[in-house]
Scaffold this motif. Structure first.
Motif, PDB file in Angstrom:
ATOM      1  N   ALA A 198       0.831  -1.213   0.000  1.00  0.00           N
ATOM      2  CA  ALA A 198       0.000   0.000   0.000  1.00  0.00           C
ATOM      3  C   ALA A 198       0.857   1.251   0.000  1.00  0.00           C
ATOM      4  N   ALA A 199       1.959   1.217   0.775  1.00  0.00           N
ATOM      5  CA  ALA A 199       2.853   2.370   0.839  1.00  0.00           C
ATOM      6  C   ALA A 199       3.520   2.626  -0.508  1.00  0.00           C
ATOM      7  N   LYS A 200       3.855   1.527  -1.225  1.00  0.00           N
ATOM      8  CA  LYS A 200       4.466   1.683  -2.552  1.00  0.00           C
ATOM      9  C   LYS A 200       3.508   2.396  -3.506  1.00  0.00           C
ATOM     10  N   ILE A 201       2.237   1.939  -3.482  1.00  0.00           N
ATOM     11  CA  ILE A 201       1.236   2.549  -4.365  1.00  0.00           C
ATOM     12  C   ILE A 201       1.046   4.021  -4.007  1.00  0.00           C
ATOM     13  N   GLN A 202       0.971   4.304  -2.692  1.00  0.00           N
ATOM     14  CA  GLN A 202       0.790   5.681  -2.258  1.00  0.00           C
ATOM     15  C   GLN A 202       1.965   6.557  -2.679  1.00  0.00           C
ATOM     16  N   LYS A 203       3.169   5.988  -2.540  1.00  0.00           N
ATOM     17  CA  LYS A 203       4.355   6.756  -2.923  1.00  0.00           C
ATOM     18  C   LYS A 203       4.362   7.032  -4.420  1.00  0.00           C
ATOM     19  N   GLU A 204       3.939   6.026  -5.203  1.00  0.00           N
ATOM     20  CA  GLU A 204       3.893   6.207  -6.654  1.00  0.00           C
ATOM     21  C   GLU A 204       2.876   7.286  -7.044  1.00  0.00           C
ATOM     22  N   ILE A 205       1.716   7.225  -6.371  1.00  0.00           N
ATOM     23  CA  ILE A 205       0.687   8.238  -6.649  1.00  0.00           C
ATOM     24  C   ILE A 205       1.187   9.623  -6.249  1.00  0.00           C
ATOM     25  N   ARG A 206       1.824   9.699  -5.060  1.00  0.00           N
ATOM     26  CA  ARG A 206       2.334  10.998  -4.608  1.00  0.00           C
ATOM     27  C   ARG A 206       3.370  11.550  -5.576  1.00  0.00           C
ATOM     28  N   THR A 207       4.206  10.638  -6.094  1.00  0.00           N
ATOM     29  CA  THR A 207       5.237  11.072  -7.045  1.00  0.00           C
ATOM     30  C   THR A 207       4.595  11.624  -8.320  1.00  0.00           C
ATOM     31  N   LYS A 208       3.571  10.885  -8.820  1.00  0.00           N
ATOM     32  CA  LYS A 208       2.897  11.348 -10.040  1.00  0.00           C
ATOM     33  C   LYS A 208       2.191  12.677  -9.821  1.00  0.00           C
ATOM     34  N   VAL A 209       1.482  12.760  -8.681  1.00  0.00           N
ATOM     35  CA  VAL A 209       0.773  14.001  -8.371  1.00  0.00           C
ATOM     36  C   VAL A 209       1.747  15.157  -8.239  1.00  0.00           C
ATOM     37  N   HIS A 210       2.863  14.879  -7.563  1.00  0.00           N
ATOM     38  CA  HIS A 210       3.870  15.914  -7.366  1.00  0.00           C
ATOM     39  C   HIS A 210       4.435  16.371  -8.706  1.00  0.00           C
ATOM     40  N   SER A 211       4.699  15.399  -9.583  1.00  0.00           N
ATOM     41  CA  SER A 211       5.230  15.735 -10.906  1.00  0.00           C
ATOM     42  C   SER A 211       4.221  16.564 -11.692  1.00  0.00           C
ATOM     43  N   LYS A 212       2.926  16.149 -11.579  1.00  0.00           N
ATOM     44  CA  LYS A 212       1.882  16.867 -12.308  1.00  0.00           C
ATOM     45  C   LYS A 212       1.739  18.286 -11.778  1.00  0.00           C
ATOM     46  N   ILE A 213       1.806  18.392 -10.435  1.00  0.00           N
ATOM     47  CA  ILE A 213       1.710  19.727  -9.838  1.00  0.00           C
ATOM     48  C   ILE A 213       2.884  20.583 -10.269  1.00  0.00           C
ATOM     49  N   GLU A 214       4.045  19.973 -10.290  1.00  0.00           N
ATOM     50  CA  GLU A 214       5.227  20.714 -10.733  1.00  0.00           C
ATOM     51  C   GLU A 214       5.069  21.175 -12.177  1.00  0.00           C
ATOM     52  N   THR A 230       2.223  21.583 -13.787  1.00  0.00           N
ATOM     53  CA  THR A 230       1.175  22.605 -13.833  1.00  0.00           C
ATOM     54  C   THR A 230       1.710  23.953 -13.373  1.00  0.00           C
ATOM     55  N   ASN A 231       2.478  23.907 -12.270  1.00  0.00           N
ATOM     56  CA  ASN A 231       3.068  25.155 -11.776  1.00  0.00           C
ATOM     57  C   ASN A 231       4.030  25.763 -12.787  1.00  0.00           C
ATOM     58  N   LYS A 232       4.785  24.868 -13.424  1.00  0.00           N
ATOM     59  CA  LYS A 232       5.738  25.337 -14.436  1.00  0.00           C
ATOM     60  C   LYS A 232       4.996  26.014 -15.588  1.00  0.00           C
ATOM     61  N   GLU A 233       3.917  25.340 -16.067  1.00  0.00           N
ATOM     62  CA  GLU A 233       3.134  25.922 -17.155  1.00  0.00           C
ATOM     63  C   GLU A 233       2.491  27.230 -16.727  1.00  0.00           C
ATOM     64  N   TYR A 234       2.023  27.256 -15.483  1.00  0.00           N
ATOM     65  CA  TYR A 234       1.384  28.473 -14.980  1.00  0.00           C
ATOM     66  C   TYR A 234       2.364  29.643 -14.981  1.00  0.00           C
ATOM     67  N   PHE A 235       3.548  29.376 -14.430  1.00  0.00           N
ATOM     68  CA  PHE A 235       4.542  30.450 -14.365  1.00  0.00           C
ATOM     69  C   PHE A 235       4.969  30.887 -15.766  1.00  0.00           C
ATOM     70  N   LEU A 236       5.109  29.908 -16.680  1.00  0.00           N
ATOM     71  CA  LEU A 236       5.501  30.258 -18.049  1.00  0.00           C
ATOM     72  C   LEU A 236       4.417  31.091 -18.730  1.00  0.00           C
ATOM     73  N   LYS A 237       3.146  30.667 -18.519  1.00  0.00           N
ATOM     74  CA  LYS A 237       2.056  31.423 -19.113  1.00  0.00           C
ATOM     75  C   LYS A 237       1.971  32.838 -18.550  1.00  0.00           C
ATOM     76  N   GLU A 238       2.172  32.940 -17.227  1.00  0.00           N
ATOM     77  CA  GLU A 238       2.140  34.266 -16.615  1.00  0.00           C
ATOM     78  C   GLU A 238       3.255  35.143 -17.161  1.00  0.00           C
ATOM     79  N   GLN A 239       4.449  34.532 -17.330  1.00  0.00           N
ATOM     80  CA  GLN A 239       5.556  35.281 -17.921  1.00  0.00           C
ATOM     81  C   GLN A 239       5.237  35.700 -19.355  1.00  0.00           C
ATOM     82  N   LEU A 240       4.623  34.757 -20.117  1.00  0.00           N
ATOM     83  CA  LEU A 240       4.269  35.055 -21.500  1.00  0.00           C
ATOM     84  C   LEU A 240       3.237  36.177 -21.560  1.00  0.00           C
TER      85      LEU A 240
END
Length: 806
Positions: free
Chosen positions: A207-223, A225-235
């Motif tokens: 269960a911990a492995k699955i949770q860690k994998e999900i957290r990693t994916k979510v974290h990557s997606k958030i990163e 999204t944040n990256k796109e947000y900052f780039l769009k704001e800069q643009l």
């Protein structure tokens, strides 16, 4: 502190039940007590310096303190500290010492029981150590995945060699479900207990492995999204500095998404046209003149309800119920409407295409206020479709229907397309209101556009000039309304089936007012039915003396007047509980009377006859007056008569001359002019001299009101015959019908309205053409037939036999 410091086991001890925590022997834990039994048990242990038995409540029985609601194995220990809290609870600091079990329960005000310690089974040290090594490895792996496991707990597990103690530590660390924890806790065989723990930890690792994998994916997606947000704001900031509008890009993106979503529901030519205009808009400079025009176009077309249809199945039974619910009388119109939709339902049940069964468009024709639009409302409600009303009265510009071409700012789609957008469905009920009042001007002929709209063969591919692509109108139901059918152009009339809605009789108006108008107006004016009452006599007077109409629109206004005045009186005099409107006090609530149809003259007169006429607001009784003046046989007409009525007078004059010449209309000798010859002898002249020596003046009162129509012939003949023969005409008789030069009486229209007017005016006998008597009597209300003797006439001779009085 050791167990040996207290009494030997088994011994009687107070019992405390914990609802939330599951305690182990090595734990020192605060326990919050709110149940009085638990508080008394803790107090007893402190006062007697005795041990305390703590166990957990069984899942689902939290809050209960009976012995059947608690686990029988728990922890025996001592109370290190006891504190009373401000909210009434008691906090104790409990130190566990050993496993223990309830041997025998002692029920009372304080839960007590005979408690004995639990002896663990002996174990194989070699096998147990091997299992403990596996357990430690699993714990390490779990700790690498779960950061919530404390490091000091890991050290304790590594350094301790007592297997039962390690099993308790691991169980407490895992925060197990209460039932699972209890099963492990009561297991006395350490080998079985360690194996069960290893299984639990293995599941936790997965269960911990699955949770860690999900957290990693979510974290990557958030990163990302944040990256796109900052780039769009800069643009955006860069584009802002450069003067570039980013909102336009978002609008174009939204347009593309909408087009893709609607693509499966629109025709290929529509998709191509909309996509083409979007690409033009995307390439166009936002400041150009055409940009706003194209943007408006895209907003209009993407609001069209492509692919949206009502899901309710057609039910003739429901249509009939809705029509009966909303309308009193109107039996023939309701029957025809039900027949119209019966064909559609039958075709739907047999899988026929709608195009194969499409009949004529329904057109409700009749005076104002008789329920034409409300019938369409009932149809829409019964079918579960939205109602779209298009007012055609005074419409002259064909572009109002067809749409404006996109060549100038302010262009917009036609009223039909706007109606589809308003109704949010491609199959609404579309009411073409006042279709007889469509105008024609230099800007085109709207009736020509209506020909395509109402033709089932053509409206499948109806093209609006603004849209510039075809849309399907065949699923919509078109219902037209008109006051005068004759004003509708012939090609348009040919596409319609007319359902006549005639004038209401006083009795029908009375029932409509009682069933619909009074309850509706009472509710509209914030009144209760118990607060206002209108007597039957007052309502009948309101109908007969205060309204002037074929329908009930003015009657509704009059009832609304009564309700407004009633509401005011209730507010001004709070002691009033109910206002009763009767025939006696009706004048206090209403204005002066309006007489639509004046009563007939009280006495028979020469040259005065009652004619029956049809108007756009129902029937009317027109008095025709005639006098003779010495002259040369001239004819003078007054009363603002139309061309048709003028011709009727001339025909009537000729017919009377023939009647006199043929001696079918006797003329008294005293009336015939005479002459005196040279010898002063009186010489009697022929009867024909009566119309040669007198001028006739024909007048229809209310001269400011235009009058015309092909039904005044026999009335004109009767008036002229009466004045030339000086015979009085029955004042209680009225007539309608056109006459030919040979004296035949021709059929007329609007018979029902005319006879209702005769009935209202107090006429006792009515002369009507024979053909009307044979074909139209089933439309005449029974109350009219009972009150008025209806006499059919075929020729003018039949008329003359009925009209004169001695």
């Amino acid at each position: 502190m050791q167990l040996s410091d207290y009494e030997a086991f088994p011994t009687q001890l107070p019992v405390v039940v914990e609802d939330e925590l599951f305690l182990y022997p090595f734990m020192i834990s605060p326990i919050f007590l709110s149940n009085q039994k638990d508080i008394d048990a803790a107090t007893m242990a402190m006062e007697n310096n005795s041990l305390l038995f703590v166990t957990s409540s069984i899942s689902g029985k939290e809050g209960e303190r009976g012995f059947d609601a608690m686990y029988k194995v728990g922890v025996v220990g001592s109370i290190m500290r006891k504190v009373h809290l401000p909210d009434g609870r008691v906090k104790i600091l409990f130190q566990g010492l050993s496993r223990a079990k309830i041997v025998e329960a002692v029920e009372g005000e304080i839960n007590e029981a005979m408690i004995d310690t639990v002896e663990l089974e002996p174990y194989n040290e070699l096998k147990t150590n091997a299992l403990m090594d596996i357990l430690r490895g699993k714990i390490k792996k779990l700790s690498s995945l779960n950061s919530n496991i404390p490091a000091d707990l890991l050290r304790t597990i590594e350094e301790n060699d007592e297997p039962n103690r390690i099993a308790d530590l691991v169980s407490s660390m895992l925060k197990l479900d209460k039932e699972v924890a209890y099963k492990l806790y009561i297991e006395l065989n350490i080998e079985k207990r360690l194996l069960a723990l290893i299984d639990v930890i293995t599941s936790e690792i997965e269960a911990a492995k699955i949770q860690k994998e999900i957290r990693t994916k979510v974290h990557s997606k958030i990163e990302q999204t944040n990256k796109e947000y900052f780039l769009k704001e800069q643009l955006k900031e860069i584009q802002h500095e450069l003067g570039i509008d980013t909102q336009r890009e978002e609008e174009i993106s939204n347009f593309r998404e909408k087009i893709e979503a609607l693509k499966p529901h629109m025709h290929e030519d529509a998709f191509k046209e909309i996509s083409k205009q979007l690409e033009r808009f995307a390439r166009m400079h936002p400041e150009s003149a055409d940009a706003n025009v194209l943007q408006t176009y895209l907003e209009w077309v993407l609001d069209l309800p492509f692919g949206k249809f009502t899901k309710q199945n057609l039910s003739v039974e429901k249509v009939a119920q809705e029509l009966d619910k909303d309308h009193y009388s109107l039996e023939k119109p309701k029957e025809r409407i039900v027949e119209f939709f019966s064909v559609r339902e039958l075709a739907s049940l047999r899988g026929l295409k709608q195009k194969e069964t499409n009949g004529a468009i329904l057109c409700f024709a009749g005076p104002p206020g008789v329920g034409k639009t409300s019938l369409a409302n009932s149809i829409a409600t019964a079918l579960g479709r939205p109602l779209v009303r298009i007012a055609l009265g005074g419409l002259e510009d064909v572009n109002e229907l067809r749409g404006h071409r996109r060549t100038y700012v302010g262009a917009m789609p036609g009223r039909l397309v706007q109606g589809l957008i308003e109704g949010k469905s491609m199959d609404p009920v579309i009411v073409l209101d006042e279709i007889d009042k469509v105008g024609r001007s230099m800007r085109g002929d709207p009736t020509a556009a209506l020909l395509e709209i109402l033709d089932p063969e053509q409206n499948v591919k109806y093209r609006d000039y603004y849209l510039n692509f075809n849309i399907d109108l065949s699923k919509a139901i078109f219902i037209a309304t008109a006051n005068e059918v004759g004003r509708i152009p012939a090609p348009l009339r040919d596409r319609m089936e007319f359902i006549g809605l005639n004038s209401y009789t006083p009795r029908e108006k009375f029932e409509i007012a009682r069933r619909y108008l009074i309850p509706q107006e009472t509710k509209k004016h914030a009144l209760r039915t118990s607060e206002v009452s209108i007597s039957d006599k007052a309502l009948k007077v309101l109908i007969s003396d205060y309204t002037r109409e074929a329908g009930v629109r003015n009657l509704r206004r009059r009832i609304a007047d009564l309700m407004r005045k009633s509401a005011r009186r209730l507010l001004e005099d709070r002691s009033l509980n109910k206002i009763s409107i009767t025939k006696k006090n009706l004048e206090k609530f209403t204005d002066k009377k309006v007489f639509e149809i004046s009563p007939v003259h009280p006495e028979p007169q020469v040259g005065v006859v009652n004619g029956l006429a049809w108007t756009a607001v129902g029937g009317d009784v027109l008095t025709v007056e005639a006098i003779k003046i010495k002259g040369k046989g001239g004819l003078q007409l007054t009363g603002k008569l139309g061309d048709v009525m003028k011709e009727s007078v001339r025909i009537a004059h000729s017919v009377v001359k023939i009647l006199i010449d043929e001696h079918k209309l006797p003329i008294s000798p005293s009336i015939i002019p005479h002459t005196i010859n040279e010898k002063e002898e009186r010489i009697e002249l022929d009867a024909s001299e009566v119309y040669k020596r007198y001028d006739l003046h024909i007048h229809v009162p209310e001269g400011a009101t235009p009058k015309d129509g092909p039904s005044a012939g026999i009335a004109m003949v009767s008036a002229i015959a009466s004045v030339l023969s000086e015979k009085k005409i029955d004042n209680k008789i009225a007539m309608t019908g056109e006459v030919t030069l040979t004296g035949n009486v021709l059929p007329i229209g609007g018979l029902k309205e005319k006879l209702i007017a005769a009935y209202t005016a107090g006429v006792k006998r009515a002369l009507i053409p024979l053909k009307n008597y044979e074909r139209d009597m089933d439309e005449i209300p029974e109350e009219v037939i009972d009150a008025v003797k209806i006499i059919p006439v075929k020729t003018i001779d039949d008329v003359l036999k009925e009209i004169f009085v001695d």
